[in-house]
Every structure is written in C-alpha cells, then in structure tokens.
Motif scaffolding. Sequence first.
Motif, PDB file in Angstrom:
ATOM      1  N   ALA A 122       0.837  -1.206   0.000  1.00  0.00           N
ATOM      2  CA  ALA A 122       0.000   0.000   0.000  1.00  0.00           C
ATOM      3  C   ALA A 122       0.867   1.249   0.000  1.00  0.00           C
ATOM      4  O   ALA A 122       0.584   2.217  -0.720  1.00  0.00           O
ATOM      5  N   ALA A 123       1.929   1.242   0.805  1.00  0.00           N
ATOM      6  CA  ALA A 123       2.833   2.389   0.831  1.00  0.00           C
ATOM      7  C   ALA A 123       3.538   2.556  -0.503  1.00  0.00           C
ATOM      8  O   ALA A 123       3.746   3.682  -0.984  1.00  0.00           O
ATOM      9  N   ALA A 124       3.906   1.442  -1.134  1.00  0.00           N
ATOM     10  CA  ALA A 124       4.583   1.514  -2.423  1.00  0.00           C
ATOM     11  C   ALA A 124       3.662   2.051  -3.503  1.00  0.00           C
ATOM     12  O   ALA A 124       4.057   2.891  -4.320  1.00  0.00           O
ATOM     13  N   VAL A 125       2.416   1.560  -3.543  1.00  0.00           N
ATOM     14  CA  VAL A 125       1.457   2.020  -4.548  1.00  0.00           C
ATOM     15  C   VAL A 125       1.213   3.513  -4.410  1.00  0.00           C
ATOM     16  O   VAL A 125       1.142   4.258  -5.406  1.00  0.00           O
ATOM     17  N   GLU A 126       1.096   3.985  -3.182  1.00  0.00           N
ATOM     18  CA  GLU A 126       0.875   5.419  -2.956  1.00  0.00           C
ATOM     19  C   GLU A 126       2.117   6.233  -3.317  1.00  0.00           C
ATOM     20  O   GLU A 126       2.014   7.283  -3.946  1.00  0.00           O
ATOM     21  N   ALA A 127       3.302   5.725  -2.946  1.00  0.00           N
ATOM     22  CA  ALA A 127       4.531   6.481  -3.180  1.00  0.00           C
ATOM     23  C   ALA A 127       4.921   6.530  -4.651  1.00  0.00           C
ATOM     24  O   ALA A 127       5.494   7.519  -5.110  1.00  0.00           O
ATOM     25  N   VAL A 128       4.618   5.475  -5.392  1.00  0.00           N
ATOM     26  CA  VAL A 128       5.043   5.443  -6.783  1.00  0.00           C
ATOM     27  C   VAL A 128       4.331   6.512  -7.609  1.00  0.00           C
ATOM     28  O   VAL A 128       4.851   6.965  -8.644  1.00  0.00           O
ATOM     29  N   ARG A 129       3.164   6.956  -7.152  1.00  0.00           N
ATOM     30  CA  ARG A 129       2.459   8.024  -7.852  1.00  0.00           C
ATOM     31  C   ARG A 129       3.205   9.347  -7.754  1.00  0.00           C
ATOM     32  O   ARG A 129       3.041  10.223  -8.614  1.00  0.00           O
ATOM     33  N   ARG A 130       3.989   9.513  -6.713  1.00  0.00           N
ATOM     34  CA  ARG A 130       4.759  10.751  -6.523  1.00  0.00           C
ATOM     35  C   ARG A 130       6.243  10.549  -6.806  1.00  0.00           C
ATOM     36  O   ARG A 130       7.044  11.452  -6.559  1.00  0.00           O
ATOM     37  N   TRP A 131       6.606   9.385  -7.291  1.00  0.00           N
ATOM     38  CA  TRP A 131       8.018   9.065  -7.520  1.00  0.00           C
ATOM     39  C   TRP A 131       8.597  10.006  -8.573  1.00  0.00           C
ATOM     40  O   TRP A 131       8.068  10.118  -9.686  1.00  0.00           O
ATOM     41  N   PRO A 132       9.716  10.709  -8.262  1.00  0.00           N
ATOM     42  CA  PRO A 132      10.208  11.753  -9.167  1.00  0.00           C
ATOM     43  C   PRO A 132      11.176  11.285 -10.242  1.00  0.00           C
ATOM     44  O   PRO A 132      11.597  12.073 -11.082  1.00  0.00           O
ATOM     45  N   PHE A 133      11.552  10.018 -10.230  1.00  0.00           N
ATOM     46  CA  PHE A 133      12.636   9.546 -11.080  1.00  0.00           C
ATOM     47  C   PHE A 133      12.091   8.543 -12.095  1.00  0.00           C
ATOM     48  O   PHE A 133      11.780   7.406 -11.747  1.00  0.00           O
ATOM     49  N   HIS A 134      11.970   8.974 -13.336  1.00  0.00           N
ATOM     50  CA  HIS A 134      11.446   8.106 -14.392  1.00  0.00           C
ATOM     51  C   HIS A 134      12.400   8.110 -15.583  1.00  0.00           C
ATOM     52  O   HIS A 134      12.948   9.149 -15.956  1.00  0.00           O
ATOM     53  N   SER A 135      12.578   6.953 -16.182  1.00  0.00           N
ATOM     54  CA  SER A 135      13.434   6.858 -17.366  1.00  0.00           C
ATOM     55  C   SER A 135      13.250   5.507 -18.026  1.00  0.00           C
ATOM     56  O   SER A 135      13.037   4.489 -17.350  1.00  0.00           O
ATOM     57  N   GLU A 136      13.353   5.504 -19.356  1.00  0.00           N
ATOM     58  CA  GLU A 136      13.341   4.243 -20.083  1.00  0.00           C
ATOM     59  C   GLU A 136      14.621   3.462 -19.873  1.00  0.00           C
ATOM     60  O   GLU A 136      14.707   2.278 -20.226  1.00  0.00           O
ATOM     61  N   ASP A 137      15.647   4.106 -19.301  1.00  0.00           N
ATOM     62  CA  ASP A 137      16.918   3.437 -19.030  1.00  0.00           C
ATOM     63  C   ASP A 137      17.081   3.099 -17.559  1.00  0.00           C
ATOM     64  O   ASP A 137      18.204   2.892 -17.080  1.00  0.00           O
ATOM     65  N   ALA A 138      15.976   3.047 -16.830  1.00  0.00           N
ATOM     66  CA  ALA A 138      15.993   2.655 -15.420  1.00  0.00           C
ATOM     67  C   ALA A 138      15.000   1.519 -15.209  1.00  0.00           C
ATOM     68  O   ALA A 138      14.053   1.337 -15.982  1.00  0.00           O
ATOM     69  N   LEU A 139      15.210   0.784 -14.127  1.00  0.00           N
ATOM     70  CA  LEU A 139      14.447  -0.427 -13.881  1.00  0.00           C
ATOM     71  C   LEU A 139      14.355  -0.648 -12.377  1.00  0.00           C
ATOM     72  O   LEU A 139      15.335  -0.449 -11.654  1.00  0.00           O
ATOM     73  N   MET A 140      13.171  -1.036 -11.895  1.00  0.00           N
ATOM     74  CA  MET A 140      12.999  -1.301 -10.467  1.00  0.00           C
ATOM     75  C   MET A 140      12.128  -2.533 -10.257  1.00  0.00           C
ATOM     76  O   MET A 140      11.152  -2.735 -10.972  1.00  0.00           O
ATOM     77  N   PHE A 141      12.517  -3.341  -9.267  1.00  0.00           N
ATOM     78  CA  PHE A 141      11.729  -4.489  -8.841  1.00  0.00           C
ATOM     79  C   PHE A 141      11.344  -4.311  -7.375  1.00  0.00           C
ATOM     80  O   PHE A 141      12.174  -3.986  -6.536  1.00  0.00           O
ATOM     81  N   TYR A 142      10.058  -4.535  -7.095  1.00  0.00           N
ATOM     82  CA  TYR A 142       9.524  -4.460  -5.737  1.00  0.00           C
ATOM     83  C   TYR A 142       9.081  -5.869  -5.333  1.00  0.00           C
ATOM     84  O   TYR A 142       8.651  -6.649  -6.195  1.00  0.00           O
ATOM     85  N   PRO A 143       9.160  -6.244  -4.060  1.00  0.00           N
ATOM     86  CA  PRO A 143       9.626  -5.484  -2.903  1.00  0.00           C
ATOM     87  C   PRO A 143      11.109  -5.724  -2.639  1.00  0.00           C
ATOM     88  O   PRO A 143      11.786  -6.377  -3.448  1.00  0.00           O
ATOM     89  N   ARG A 144      11.592  -5.217  -1.516  1.00  0.00           N
ATOM     90  CA  ARG A 144      12.919  -5.569  -1.067  1.00  0.00           C
ATOM     91  C   ARG A 144      12.918  -7.041  -0.666  1.00  0.00           C
ATOM     92  O   ARG A 144      11.878  -7.689  -0.591  1.00  0.00           O
ATOM     93  N   LEU A 145      14.098  -7.583  -0.400  1.00  0.00           N
ATOM     94  CA  LEU A 145      14.238  -9.026  -0.209  1.00  0.00           C
ATOM     95  C   LEU A 145      14.673  -9.375   1.204  1.00  0.00           C
ATOM     96  O   LEU A 145      15.363  -8.593   1.869  1.00  0.00           O
TER      97      LEU A 145
END
Length: 524
Positions: free
Chosen positions: A283-306
């Motif tokens: 829930a925190a991730a879904v809410e935060a990703v809407r305000r996430w300031p860093f976007h790029s076609e050359d970046a990649l992220m996997f959720y959650p932490r491990l």
Amino acid sequence: MPELVYSEIDTERLIRPQPAIERVATAVAAFVGRALKGRVNQPTTITSFDEYQRIFGGLWQPSTLSYAIEQYFENGGRSCIVVRIANGARAPTLTLRCGTETLNLIGVSPGSREYLRAAIDYDGISADDTDHFNLVVQRLRAAGTELIEEQEILRRVSIRPQAERALPGLLAKSQLARLAGPLPSQRPDRTVGRGPATAGYVACNSDGDDGDALTNYDIIGDALNGTGLFALRSSEPFNFLCVPPLARTLDVGLPTLLVALRLCRERQAMLLLDPPTAWDTPAAAVEAVRRWPFHSEDALMFYPRLLAFDRLRGRYEQFGSAAASAGLLARADQVSPIWSLNDAEEPMLRPGLRSAASVTELDRLRLAQGGVNVLSGARHGGRRQDGLRTLLPEMAAKSDWRSLASRRFALFVMASIERGTRWVRFEHGGPPLWAQVRMQVMAFFEGLERDGAFAGRHGIENYFVVCDHRLNDAAAVARGRFQLLFGYAALRPGEFQSYLVTHEPDGSSARAASVNRYALPRQN
C-alpha cells in the motif's frame, strides 16, 4: 563547399574483407560501493563470489556491496564489474631501517585487511656498491601467514633520486606500495631472516583504516579524476548498473541516481534501482510510486525488497532487490534471446531469498502502471502477457520504451553497432568506407533477421542503413568525423526505431534520431 575526389585505387577497398560486428553481451552488471579491501576506483571484472572474496574480502557487515554481489551470483549472474569506493580509508605503512634513518612506504590499497610485508637484500650487487639494493613487496591473504596473493620484485633499485632506477619512479608503477615521505640518505638495511644467510620480511604497521560510511558524494566521485561512478568510464562494457544502498537503511540519494543514469546513457546500459526503504508495504509503495520523481526508459525497479539469510549475523535480514534482479535477468538471457523477453515468465527468486512483502495481483497491476515490476518466490499463473517494465509510468510519451525487452534490445543493437564500427576512426572517409560500413551493418541485421528478432517478413520491412554524403559532408570527412544512420522494426513491420552513430577521433557515441520514412532508400 569543395567536392571530394576519389581515385580508382580507393574503390578497391569495396571488396576487402569486412570485420564482422559482434553481438555484445547482454547481462553484465556493474557495481559501485564499499568493500573490505582491494584497489579503489579501479573497475575489476569478476566471474564468481569466490573471486570477489579473494579480491575484495568477501562479506562485511558495513558493506551492502558485498551482500549485493553474493545475491547477484546466487540468482544467476555470471560476470560483473566491481568498483570499490572508500571514504577516508587509509592504507597501512611499512617502515624499513636505513642505518639511523628509515625508508617509509605506504600501501596502494587502503583498509585494515591489507596485509603487506617487504624484504631488502643485496643479492647480485657488488660489495663496493653502496647505493643499489633489491626490494620485494608482498601482499598476504592473512597476517602472519605464508599465503602470498601478490608479489613485486624490484631489482637494482637506487636510493639516489636522479638515478635511472630511482626508487620513487619504480614505486610509482607498483600495484602494492608507494613512497611515503622523503628518501633517506642511505640505502635500506638488509632484512635478516631466521638464519644469517636468509633475507627476512618486515610486516606492515597496524595503521590501516577502513574509513567511514560512504556518502552520496563518494559514490558520485569526480569526472576529472575518474573516481566513484566515473571510474566506470574506463571499464569494459556493462549492461546494468547497481548502486547498493549507502547503508542497510539509508537509500541512495536522487543526485547520485541522476549521475548514474547519465553514465548509463553514455554506455548503452540500464540503471537498476532498489525500492526505497519507506516502501515497506504494498500500500505504501502504490501510494509512493504516484509521486516518484525519477522516471526513465533506461531505469528499472523491482519491488519489494528481499529477505536473505545474513551469514555474518546468523539471521534473515532485509536487502535491496536490484542485485538479485540483475542476476535473474542474466539467468533469463541464458534461456532465450534478449528480444523475446516480452513473453518471458515472471522472474523467480532462487531458494534462500524471499520477498519482504506479499503483493496481491491488484497491487502488482497498480505498481506496473508506475513502471515498477514485482519479484516473487513462487509461480503465479505462468506467463505475464504484459511483460516486464522500464521505470516509466503508464501515460509516458515514449510508450514503446515501457517494455523492458524492447528497450534492452534497442540498447543491445546500439551498443553492438557503435562498438563494431569503431574501426572507421582509423580509416579515411569517403564512398568506399561508407559502402564497407553499410555492408557490415546490413550483415549484422541479416543475422538478427534470421534469428527472428524483427517484426516483418523481409529486410525492407525490418531495417535500413544509411551511410553516405548526406551524413558525411566534406567538412566532416576533413575533421575525421563519421556518421551512420540505421533503424529497425522490432514491434511492427515498417515502423522503425532509428539511431545515429557518430565516430570522431576522440570517441564514439550513439543516440536516437528522427527520420522521415519516405526519404529512406529502398533496401535490396
């Protein structure tokens, strides 16, 4: 503008053998961070965690890098580049007696686990020569052992600074030690071993220091001196860049990510980001990703932490996901070519790692809208029709680049052609050279076409190559500049993604380009 004139001799170059364009590797990761030992700001390629242990000291609690490397190889990574960064670390010193004076050396690599020793002998030096000596410097695997990891022998060294084999000049090339302080007025005394006829060793002092925790400034480094992230400019090619957290609960800052992304664009690579520590629930991730300031076609992220077992602490601890994700992608590349990953199964963690949070299908879809992928330790419904995403939101203008497979394929093609045509920097420009390069790049595309990389049925629908006077006028040829334009259709026949490769005497680059499709020549 003057016209270029070419003789018949020039045209003979059209039939000479052409160097084939090699397909670059697709799953080499680069890591930048704090390590227990090893050279600082020097890219080093390794192929196993055992090799990391030997060179950089293995797991170390203050080093998030060490755990990241372990998880990368455990999840399928096969090769990576490591850059060790230090903040205020100090190398140990060596003190050698020179009568009533001392010769002081300091190690090249900082840290408390840098175990050096040195020996002085006069073997092969005449009795009336009081200037020259032999110096042996060794690095040991552990203090007080005979396990030698590296050794350098400097013979007939002179204590005189103006001599041909003066000590300061020879040590300037050493991988183990440097001169610390002024030269003594006389040569070092012979180090005596257990017997009077054997040379002994002087162990380094216990003044090596591991330094402080890294800051964002340490990671960024300095472009002029090639430190921090900028050390990777001199490295072998890589496909992913991972910057582990500064500490277990301290995320990498946005300025560092921006510099890392710029470096990735220079090297046709992708930046793998760890999800922020604050995204502790879906829930925190879904809410935060809407305000996430860093976007790029050359970046990649996997959720959650491990969650992974920390062998040093003897319990499960939470870690970032970027390193394990790089390993997963490397493992996938061993099974299927890079352009087929749109239909690949969801990434599966190896045993020993598990997600730090349980993500529902609805949360997965919401995260995907923001460009965030989800890791899983169990199979859920087989293949994902939407594929993996780059870090672009759903409404991004560059919609084609939201697909990770499409973007990775674009970087792969750019890197292969840019590196495979660098030889033109040593040739004279003109129609013969242009024809050679066209043939070379066309052959590269024909190979990909045979392997099913494109959307169309035949060449004219799949790719084009332009290399002629329109891109290389007389002024460009005169200053050694060479340009090549190409495009390919990976998603839909005849809809080309186009790129411009530029070679100049001081370097090469590749970038996206806009092309009028009706002005393109027909391919034979």
